[in-house]
Structure formats: C-alpha cells, structure tokens
Scaffold this active site. Structure first.
Site, short mmCIF file in Angstrom:
data_model
loop_
_atom_site.label_atom_id
_atom_site.label_comp_id
_atom_site.label_asym_id
_atom_site.label_seq_id
_atom_site.Cartn_x
_atom_site.Cartn_y
_atom_site.Cartn_z
N HIS A 176 0.84 -1.21 0.00
CA HIS A 176 0.00 0.00 0.00
C HIS A 176 0.87 1.25 0.00
O HIS A 176 0.64 2.19 -0.79
CB HIS A 176 -0.91 -0.02 1.23
CG HIS A 176 -1.85 1.12 1.32
ND1 HIS A 176 -3.22 0.99 1.17
CD2 HIS A 176 -1.64 2.45 1.57
CE1 HIS A 176 -3.80 2.18 1.31
NE2 HIS A 176 -2.86 3.08 1.56
N GLU A 177 1.88 1.27 0.87
CA GLU A 177 2.72 2.47 1.00
C GLU A 177 3.65 2.66 -0.20
O GLU A 177 3.86 3.79 -0.65
CB GLU A 177 3.52 2.42 2.30
CG GLU A 177 2.69 2.31 3.57
CD GLU A 177 1.57 3.34 3.67
OE1 GLU A 177 1.67 4.42 3.07
OE2 GLU A 177 0.58 3.06 4.37
#
Length: 216
Positions: A176-177
């Site tokens: 996600h990051e």
C-alpha cells in the site's frame, strides 16, 4: 546467481548515491514544525493534493540534513490519535520522496519502522484479499487483492542497506505504501482487480481479514 545479486545491489547503491537533496519547497515544508509537530495529510478530495498524490516520487538523499526531521514528523502524523494509521508515505504529507513508515505486525511489540528508498523486487503469485483504507481517502475502504509474500530492499534510518522477505498483513501495508510512492492509490488497485482472474485455495484467495480496520 551471485553475479545477478551483485549487479542488483550495485544498482540500488548507485540509485541512492544519485538521489538529489530536498528542494527548497520540500525543506521549507519539512522545517515548518518540530519533530513532534503533525503534518497535514493530503486528501484526494482536493485537486492540488490529488496532483501530488498521483505523482511518482524520487529517491531521497540519505545524507540530506532535513531527512531526520521529515522522518520524525511523519511518525508523529501517522500516530495522530485523531486519525491513526498503520503506515504513511511521504507523498501523503506533500513530499514526493521515497520514504515510508510501516507498522510491523509481524514483530514483537508491533513497532513502527521507517524505510528509505524501498523497492519491492519480488512478489508471490499467491494473493490475499483484505480490507484497506487510506489516510488520504476519507470515509472509504475496499477489499483489495495483494501479493501474500514480497521481497523488499531498502535503507534503514542509519543508512544501512537491507533486504527481507515479508508476508501477510505487514506485506500488505508495504505494498500500500510503496504504491503511494508510484502515485497509485488503493482505489486504483480496486479498479485494476475488476479485470483480474484468480483461483481460490480452500475457499479463499489466501483470504486474510483483520479483526480491526485501521487506515494506511
């Protein structure tokens, strides 16, 4: 195999060495508060913010004098009691640099750790599906397909090059990051996966649902 590993490592070291120091604008934003000061989290509902969130980031110079303060302020921001998260990327606070914080649910005490110039170099074919939200996308979450296991390279806060294999929910946070660093939001992944085909294993896609939802 040894030769390929050496070539890969040399490339990563070269990329880090060639990273540019912060721009004046990035330095001004970083230095606008103390290490305990929260930074404003950009929102997709704002056109100017969205432009930053959708832009690709570049490697950070590990020796930049403003980097330690940026790291500390990002940690303070992701730990904001009013809107806590399990991860945050520098673009979310307005700086398109490859810096992320991730909460390590796979380690004792579930600590937050910072990762500089992270790169995912391998992804498993096995997927898992779970609920994701985002600090930059208010009041929205979705069931996102992610690789169950990843291999990642990065530099730690002391400038030491490291690599490791990560799986499960922690691997999801990393994906996600690092997506943020490429200008990709989890809502983009939701659109992409509509066209994906996958097989179930024991009734799951390696289905791994968390019993609590926290934003990333």
């Amino acid at each position: 195999m040894k030769k390929a590993l050496f070539t890969s490592l040399a490339f990563v070291l070269f990329a880090s060495a060639s990273a540019q120091k912060f721009t004046d604008a990035e330095r001004t934003l970083t230095n606008s508060g103390s290490k305990q000061s929260l930074m404003r989290v950009l929102q997709v509902t704002d056109a100017a913010d969205l432009k930053v969130l959708k832009a690709p980031s570049t490697d950070v110079n590990l020796k930049d004098e403003s980097l330690p303060l940026l790291i500390d302020r990002m940690l303070a921001t992701v730990n904001d009691p009013a809107s806590p998260g399990v991860g945050i990327a520098a673009p979310q606070i307005g700086i398109n640099r490859n810096v992320i914080w991730v909460q390590r649910f796979d380690k004792a005490g579930e600590p937050f750790e910072v990762y500089l110039n992270p790169k995912i170099t391998w992804r498993s074919a096995l997927l898992r599906k779970g609920t994701e939200g985002c600090l930059s996308i208010p009041d929205l979450n979705g069931e996102v397909l992610r690789n169950y296991t990843i291999h990642i390279t990065y530099y730690d806060r002391n400038g030491k090059f490291r690599d490791e294999m990560i799986e499960g929910f922690t691997a999801v946070i990393f994906q996600h990051e690092t997506d943020h660093l490429m200008g990709i939001l989890f809502t983009d992944r939701l659109e992409q996966q509509k066209a994906q085909e996958y097989s179930l294993i024991n009734g799951e896609v390696k289905l791994y649902l968390e019993n609590k939802l926290r934003r990333q």
